[in-house]
Design an enzyme around this catalytic site. Structure first.
Site, PDB file in Angstrom:
ATOM      1  N   GLY A 127     106.842  45.803  60.111  1.00  0.00           N
ATOM      2  CA  GLY A 127     106.499  44.607  59.340  1.00  0.00           C
ATOM      3  C   GLY A 127     106.992  44.709  57.914  1.00  0.00           C
ATOM      4  N   THR A 161     111.485  43.142  65.307  1.00  0.00           N
ATOM      5  CA  THR A 161     112.108  43.510  66.578  1.00  0.00           C
ATOM      6  C   THR A 161     111.063  43.962  67.599  1.00  0.00           C
ATOM      7  OG1 THR A 161     114.120  44.184  65.432  1.00  0.00           O
ATOM      8  CG2 THR A 161     113.822  45.008  67.657  1.00  0.00           C
ATOM      9  N   GLU A 244     115.620  55.175  58.488  1.00  0.00           N
ATOM     10  CA  GLU A 244     116.185  54.068  59.267  1.00  0.00           C
ATOM     11  C   GLU A 244     117.693  53.997  59.091  1.00  0.00           C
ATOM     12  OE1 GLU A 244     115.733  49.211  59.864  1.00  0.00           O
ATOM     13  OE2 GLU A 244     114.726  50.197  58.187  1.00  0.00           O
TER      14      GLU A 244
END
Length: 397
Positions: A127, A161, A244
């Protein structure tokens, strides 16, 4: 850097290959190679299979259930999984929120969440992005107001996602609107079953349902779900984004995709009737991408090796993110070029005689994925943002 594997590493590679052969079904491999979406249960079962093998979290420290593999072993594992056609492990839990929990969270949160992440019991989503806060993430407006032992969360996240499958979401929320925007953000773990959460699908150009909007309306979240300190979430967010961006490099998956393009080019005739692989211009483009991918592989190994020592990805992760996402797009474009007039076949009925007899259907996925990879230069921080980081933190400009 010597990228030739020694005897011990070659033996490890054979162990991984044997495991994959014995545990990845032909039906799963077919879905992976044809770019068909896997269902939630298929993804969860693969994580459980790896967990039973003791390979559930290749990059985690041993004390949390990790494998103890070094950077080269992790690299071999990822590459062999991609080559064989094994599912990718879901990064949101294993590679993104878990490192944050390990480094910044309380022991109670570690004991509560980490075992369920590695075992595949909990599916996580991210989020971060909002309609007005994407690359400028610090402008987020989703609020969390303290009310006794709970926060009351209101707002909206977007491009979330696989939120339709998620059990939990890790969220950046604004807990202090009066300070500068980076200083008033906190990092919350929120149960997706909490009343007031609504997941709305965003259907993509290829009719896929991969991303979503997530709405929060007076959602009550226990204060005990706060990671670290209140209003320090920006620090944790940057740490997570480093992981990430390293993951976005996807060297193994790109190498597997490039091998498929080569295979296709050996079968597809060029303008002169000879195999496309013999066309000098096509071959030059292919060679350039392969050289870029080799350089990315070496850089990736250096970064993940350093990460294993200091546990904090540096600004070099931005280099991996920029180049890795560009290479993925280059491979997809090269695949479309190789298929020529048959490139749009991924949106057509490939069982139709005119299509299926013209070109092997198992190559259609190479262009079917071209829509999806357009986003790689945006998510995780756009390429423009990453280049600014590189200029400021590496080049000192």
């Amino acid at each position: 850097m010597d990228i030739n594997f020694n005897a011990e590493q070659l033996a490890f590679r054979e162990e991984v290959r044997t495991f994959l052969k014995n545990n990845v079904s032909d039906s799963i491999r077919a879905k992976i190679f044809n770019c068909e979406p896997l269902g939630k249960q298929e993804r969860v079962e693969w994580q459980k299979t790896l967990y039973r093998q003791g390979w559930g979290a290749p990059a985690w420290p041993v004390e949390y259930g990790g494998t103890g593999w070094d950077a080269v072993q992790r690299h071999i594992f990822e590459e062999e999984c991609a080559t064989y056609g094994a599912p990718e492990q879901l990064s949101f839990g294993l590679k993104m929120v878990a490192p944050v929990i390990q480094k910044y969270a309380s022991q109670e949160i570690k004991d509560r969440f980490l075992p369920r992440i590695i075992s595949g019991e909990d599916w996580w989503c991210q989020g971060y992005s909002e309609p007005g806060a994407g690359s400028d993430l610090a402008s987020l407006k989703t609020s969390a107001v303290r009310d006794g032992d709970h926060y009351i969360v209101n707002g909206q996240k977007t491009w979330t996602t696989l939120a339709q499958h998620a059990d939990w979401i890790f969220c950046l929320v604004r807990t202090d609107p009066e300070v500068r925007k980076q200083a008033g953000i906190s990092f919350l773990l929120i149960d997706m079953k909490t009343p007031g959460i609504t997941v709305r699908p965003i259907i993509m150009l290829d009719d896929g349902h991969e991303v979503n909007e997530v709405w929060f309306e007076n959602v009550r979240v226990p204060v005990s779900n706060l990671v670290g300190e209140e209003n320090q979430g920006w620090t944790y967010a940057k740490f997570l984004l480093g992981h990430e961006r390293t993951n976005i490099a996807r060297v193994g998956r790109s190498k597997a995709a490039l091998a498929r393009v080569k295979e296709m080019a050996r079968k597809q005739p060029g303008n002169n009737g000879r195999p496309l692989i013999e066309d000098p211009r096509f071959r030059d483009r292919l060679a350039q991408i392969e050289l870029d991918l080799m350089a990315l592989e070496i850089t990736n190994l250096k970064v993940v090796s350093a990460d294993g020592k200091q546990h904090t990805p540096g600004p070099e992760a931005s280099i991996l993110k920029v180049k890795g996402s560009e290479i993925q797009q280059d491979i997809a474009e090269l695949a479309s070029l190789a298929l020529g007039n048959y490139a749009p076949a991924h949106i057509m009925d490939t069982s139709h005689e005119d299509i299926s007899s013209a070109f092997p259907a198992d190559f259609y996925h190479l262009t079917g994925n071209s829509f999806n990879v357009r986003k790689t230069t945006i998510y995780g921080g756009s390429s423009e943002v990453q280049k600014s980081i590189i200029c400021r933190m590496i080049l000192g400009l």
